[in-house]
Design a protein around this motif. Structure first.
Motif, PDB file in Angstrom:
ATOM      1  N   ALA A   1      70.350  55.876  68.539  1.00 31.80           N
ATOM      2  CA  ALA A   1      71.220  55.101  67.650  1.00 31.80           C
ATOM      3  C   ALA A   1      71.145  55.613  66.215  1.00 31.80           C
ATOM      4  CB  ALA A   1      70.831  53.627  67.700  1.00 31.80           C
ATOM      5  N   ALA A   2      69.982  56.175  65.843  1.00 32.43           N
ATOM      6  CA  ALA A   2      69.805  56.658  64.470  1.00 32.43           C
ATOM      7  C   ALA A   2      70.655  57.878  64.158  1.00 32.43           C
ATOM      8  CB  ALA A   2      68.325  56.983  64.229  1.00 32.43           C
ATOM      9  N   VAL A   3      71.113  58.628  65.180  1.00 30.04           N
ATOM     10  CA  VAL A   3      71.921  59.827  64.920  1.00 30.04           C
ATOM     11  C   VAL A   3      73.381  59.642  65.335  1.00 30.04           C
ATOM     12  CG1 VAL A   3      69.930  61.352  65.167  1.00 30.04           C
ATOM     13  CG2 VAL A   3      71.359  60.894  67.165  1.00 30.04           C
ATOM     14  N   LEU A   4      73.706  58.542  65.993  1.00 28.39           N
ATOM     15  CA  LEU A   4      75.101  58.311  66.380  1.00 28.39           C
ATOM     16  C   LEU A   4      75.920  57.861  65.163  1.00 28.39           C
ATOM     17  CD1 LEU A   4      74.788  56.394  69.791  1.00 28.39           C
ATOM     18  CD2 LEU A   4      75.382  58.799  69.436  1.00 28.39           C
ATOM     19  N   PRO A   5      77.164  58.329  65.035  1.00 28.63           N
ATOM     20  CA  PRO A   5      78.035  57.829  63.955  1.00 28.63           C
ATOM     21  C   PRO A   5      78.208  56.319  64.093  1.00 28.63           C
ATOM     22  CG  PRO A   5      78.995  59.756  65.021  1.00 28.63           C
ATOM     23  CD  PRO A   5      77.836  59.342  65.870  1.00 28.63           C
ATOM     24  N   ARG A   6      78.107  55.624  62.970  1.00 26.02           N
ATOM     25  CA  ARG A   6      78.147  54.170  63.009  1.00 26.02           C
ATOM     26  C   ARG A   6      79.591  53.666  63.048  1.00 26.02           C
ATOM     27  NH1 ARG A   6      73.438  52.003  62.410  1.00 26.02           N
ATOM     28  NH2 ARG A   6      74.303  49.960  61.933  1.00 26.02           N
ATOM     29  N   HIS A   7      79.758  52.529  63.724  1.00 24.53           N
ATOM     30  CA  HIS A   7      81.042  51.832  63.735  1.00 24.53           C
ATOM     31  C   HIS A   7      80.752  50.343  63.818  1.00 24.53           C
ATOM     32  CE1 HIS A   7      81.047  51.192  68.231  1.00 24.53           C
ATOM     33  NE2 HIS A   7      80.172  52.165  68.112  1.00 24.53           N
ATOM     34  N   ASP A   8      81.792  49.530  63.960  1.00 21.14           N
ATOM     35  CA  ASP A   8      81.596  48.088  63.844  1.00 21.14           C
ATOM     36  C   ASP A   8      80.789  47.479  64.989  1.00 21.14           C
ATOM     37  OD1 ASP A   8      83.559  48.573  65.695  1.00 21.14           O
ATOM     38  OD2 ASP A   8      84.927  47.004  65.014  1.00 21.14           O
ATOM     39  N   ARG A   9      80.570  48.230  66.085  1.00 26.42           N
ATOM     40  CA  ARG A   9      79.797  47.688  67.206  1.00 26.42           C
ATOM     41  C   ARG A   9      78.449  48.391  67.402  1.00 26.42           C
ATOM     42  NH1 ARG A   9      83.994  46.339  72.197  1.00 26.42           N
ATOM     43  NH2 ARG A   9      85.282  44.838  71.054  1.00 26.42           N
ATOM     44  N   SER A  10      78.015  49.133  66.414  1.00 27.90           N
ATOM     45  CA  SER A  10      76.780  49.892  66.557  1.00 27.90           C
ATOM     46  C   SER A  10      75.578  48.989  66.819  1.00 27.90           C
ATOM     47  CB  SER A  10      76.530  50.737  65.297  1.00 27.90           C
ATOM     48  OG  SER A  10      77.488  51.752  65.168  1.00 27.90           O
ATOM     49  N   GLU A  11      75.395  47.956  65.987  1.00 31.70           N
ATOM     50  CA  GLU A  11      74.264  47.057  66.166  1.00 31.70           C
ATOM     51  C   GLU A  11      74.371  46.299  67.483  1.00 31.70           C
ATOM     52  OE1 GLU A  11      71.702  46.987  64.378  1.00 31.70           O
ATOM     53  OE2 GLU A  11      72.317  48.078  62.585  1.00 31.70           O
ATOM     54  N   GLN A  12      75.578  45.901  67.828  1.00 31.39           N
ATOM     55  CA  GLN A  12      75.813  45.170  69.069  1.00 31.39           C
ATOM     56  C   GLN A  12      75.422  46.016  70.271  1.00 31.39           C
ATOM     57  OE1 GLN A  12      79.965  44.710  70.020  1.00 31.39           O
ATOM     58  NE2 GLN A  12      79.642  42.716  70.982  1.00 31.39           N
ATOM     59  N   ASN A  13      75.846  47.263  70.288  1.00 29.09           N
ATOM     60  CA  ASN A  13      75.525  48.139  71.412  1.00 29.09           C
ATOM     61  C   ASN A  13      74.029  48.424  71.501  1.00 29.09           C
ATOM     62  OD1 ASN A  13      78.208  48.309  72.143  1.00 29.09           O
ATOM     63  ND2 ASN A  13      78.561  50.253  71.100  1.00 29.09           N
ATOM     64  N   LEU A  14      73.384  48.610  70.343  1.00 35.33           N
ATOM     65  CA  LEU A  14      71.946  48.885  70.349  1.00 35.33           C
ATOM     66  C   LEU A  14      71.164  47.701  70.879  1.00 35.33           C
ATOM     67  CD1 LEU A  14      69.449  50.534  69.680  1.00 35.33           C
ATOM     68  CD2 LEU A  14      69.619  49.736  67.316  1.00 35.33           C
ATOM     69  N   ILE A  15      71.472  46.518  70.400  1.00 38.44           N
ATOM     70  CA  ILE A  15      70.725  45.342  70.828  1.00 38.44           C
ATOM     71  C   ILE A  15      70.921  45.088  72.318  1.00 38.44           C
ATOM     72  CG2 ILE A  15      72.377  43.461  70.464  1.00 38.44           C
ATOM     73  CD1 ILE A  15      68.835  43.391  69.134  1.00 38.44           C
ATOM     74  N   PHE A  16      72.145  45.305  72.816  1.00 37.04           N
ATOM     75  CA  PHE A  16      72.397  45.134  74.244  1.00 37.04           C
ATOM     76  C   PHE A  16      71.601  46.152  75.055  1.00 37.04           C
ATOM     77  CE2 PHE A  16      74.564  46.550  78.058  1.00 37.04           C
ATOM     78  CZ  PHE A  16      74.708  45.364  78.761  1.00 37.04           C
ATOM     79  N   THR A  17      71.579  47.393  74.599  1.00 36.11           N
ATOM     80  CA  THR A  17      70.866  48.446  75.324  1.00 36.11           C
ATOM     81  C   THR A  17      69.371  48.174  75.368  1.00 36.11           C
ATOM     82  OG1 THR A  17      72.541  50.059  74.672  1.00 36.11           O
ATOM     83  CG2 THR A  17      70.442  50.924  75.452  1.00 36.11           C
ATOM     84  N   VAL A  18      68.798  47.799  74.226  1.00 37.26           N
ATOM     85  CA  VAL A  18      67.361  47.501  74.187  1.00 37.26           C
ATOM     86  C   VAL A  18      67.036  46.326  75.110  1.00 37.26           C
ATOM     87  CG1 VAL A  18      65.490  46.655  72.712  1.00 37.26           C
ATOM     88  CG2 VAL A  18      67.016  48.440  71.885  1.00 37.26           C
ATOM     89  N   LEU A  19      67.853  45.291  75.045  1.00 43.34           N
ATOM     90  CA  LEU A  19      67.631  44.129  75.912  1.00 43.34           C
ATOM     91  C   LEU A  19      67.775  44.519  77.373  1.00 43.34           C
ATOM     92  CD1 LEU A  19      67.149  41.065  76.071  1.00 43.34           C
ATOM     93  CD2 LEU A  19      69.624  40.745  75.934  1.00 43.34           C
ATOM     94  N   GLY A  20      68.816  45.313  77.682  1.00 41.34           N
ATOM     95  CA  GLY A  20      69.083  45.696  79.069  1.00 41.34           C
ATOM     96  C   GLY A  20      67.978  46.544  79.665  1.00 41.34           C
ATOM     97  N   VAL A  21      67.542  47.585  78.944  1.00 42.78           N
ATOM     98  CA  VAL A  21      66.514  48.465  79.511  1.00 42.78           C
ATOM     99  C   VAL A  21      65.169  47.761  79.601  1.00 42.78           C
ATOM    100  CG1 VAL A  21      67.627  50.631  78.822  1.00 42.78           C
ATOM    101  CG2 VAL A  21      66.010  49.522  77.254  1.00 42.78           C
TER     102      VAL A  21
END
Length: 345
Positions: free
Chosen positions: A150-170
């Motif tokens: 996530a630290a190297v991906l270009p940011r957009h309006d759903r960046s935090e949303q996608n990260l939190i979902f991924t961390v929770l999911g894995v």
């Protein structure tokens, strides 16, 4: 007459100003991380998951007020420091220990899972950012990989949303795998080494790998931990490839590019430098333990901050397709490693 200080006051005042601006948010994140570790130690719950959920409960602190700048700093800079410090646990000796066939199997599992994620995301109508995030997290080392990517991906309006979902999911899937996978290997009749390779090659988070491996036996636990650390070794090359690809081609979905990312992120260079120093025998065992603990706490504190930056509502807005993708990636990796073990048997 005023006395002249023997050192310049401007740098000191800047440090004090910086500490004052980020201190409150960092301290709140640290307190949440300590509480999460307490729950993990006393009730067996994954510390990362507890930090994430507790952080979400304090989302209001990240919206405005004195804590907001520090929470943003912690979720970004402290996160990268934690990833960089992971390099102290990596050495060339890890690669030599398993042999070329099993190393090839583990590396192929990482690469193919990420490619599977890209294909699956396109089929399900998800973006390439989400595919790299979930695919890398499943393939490498769970929440730590998700945060590094996530630290190297270009940011957009759903960046935090996608990260939190991924961390929770894995984290949830890794906990389920910690319980289910030893039962699967017992049903299939795998020996201690094969069981260790399967557990270390498929379970997302390091803590769950250790728990699952040593619940089967000493040899299985040691093998599983070794294989898992080889997957962690893949973190820096994968993040580097992602960073170079994004720099070369840029966002292709209309998102804002912002400042162009560096050729090689600083935290990746730090990861590689520590791994190289450890491989050369320049990092004492005691220092490895200290740096490893610092890395774990930095990641725990930063995931608490990431949780505070995300509201619970946004997690459910990710959609069922996202859940299907991350589950499919997990199943694909498990099947691939099992097939590889059967081939080598």
């Amino acid at each position: 007459m005023a006395l002249a200080l023997p050192f310049p006051t401007a740098p000191l005042s800047r440090v004090q100003s910086f500490a004052g601006s980020v201190g409150y948010g960092f301290l709140v994140s640290a307190v949440i991380a300590i509480a999460a570790q307490f729950l993990s130690d006393h009730y067996g719950a994954p510390a990362m998951l507890m930090a994430l959920l507790l952080g979400i409960a304090f989302h209001f602190l990240a919206e405005e007020g004195r804590c907001a700048p520090g929470i943003a700093f912690t979720s970004r800079t402290v996160l990268r420091a934690g990833v960089a410090l992971l390099g102290a646990r990596i050495s060339v000796d890890l690669l030599i220990g398993l042999g070329p066939r099993l190393i090839s199997l583990v590396v192929a599992g990482v690469v193919l899972t990420i490619l599977f994620g890209l294909i699956g995301a396109k089929f399900l109508g998800r973006g390439w950012r989400f595919a790299l995030l979930t695919g890398g997290a499943v393939a490498i080392c769970g929440a730590s990989a998700a945060m590094a990517i996530a630290a190297v991906l270009p940011r957009h309006d759903r960046s935090e949303q996608n990260l939190i979902f991924t961390v929770l999911g894995v984290t949830v899937l890794s906990t389920i795998a910690m319980i289910a996978y030893p039962l699967i290997t017992a049903t299939l009749g795998l020996d201690a080494q094969a069981t260790g390779v399967f557990l270390g090659g498929t379970i997302h988070d390091v803590a769950q790998v250790v728990g699952a491996g040593f619940s089967v036996g000493q040899e299985t636990g040691e093998t599983a931990t070794l294989v898992k650390l080889i997957r962690v070794t893949m973190l820096a090359p994968v993040v580097l490839v992602f960073s170079l690809s994004i720099r070369a081609f840029g966002p292709s979905d209309g998102a804002s590019e912002g400042k162009r990312p560096p050729l090689i992120p600083g935290f990746v260079l730090a990861f590689l430098a520590l791994a190289g120093a450890n491989s050369a025998g320049l990092v004492p065992v005691a220092a490895q333990a200290v740096l490893g603990d610092m890395s774990r706490w930095a990641l725990l504190i930063s995931i608490a901050a990431v949780g505070m930056k995300t509201s619970l509502k946004t997690i459910f807005e990710v959609g069922g397709q996202a859940t299907l993708l991350i589950v499919a990636e997990t199943i694909f990796l498990a099947i691939f490693i099992l097939a590889g073990l059967a081939w080598f048997a």
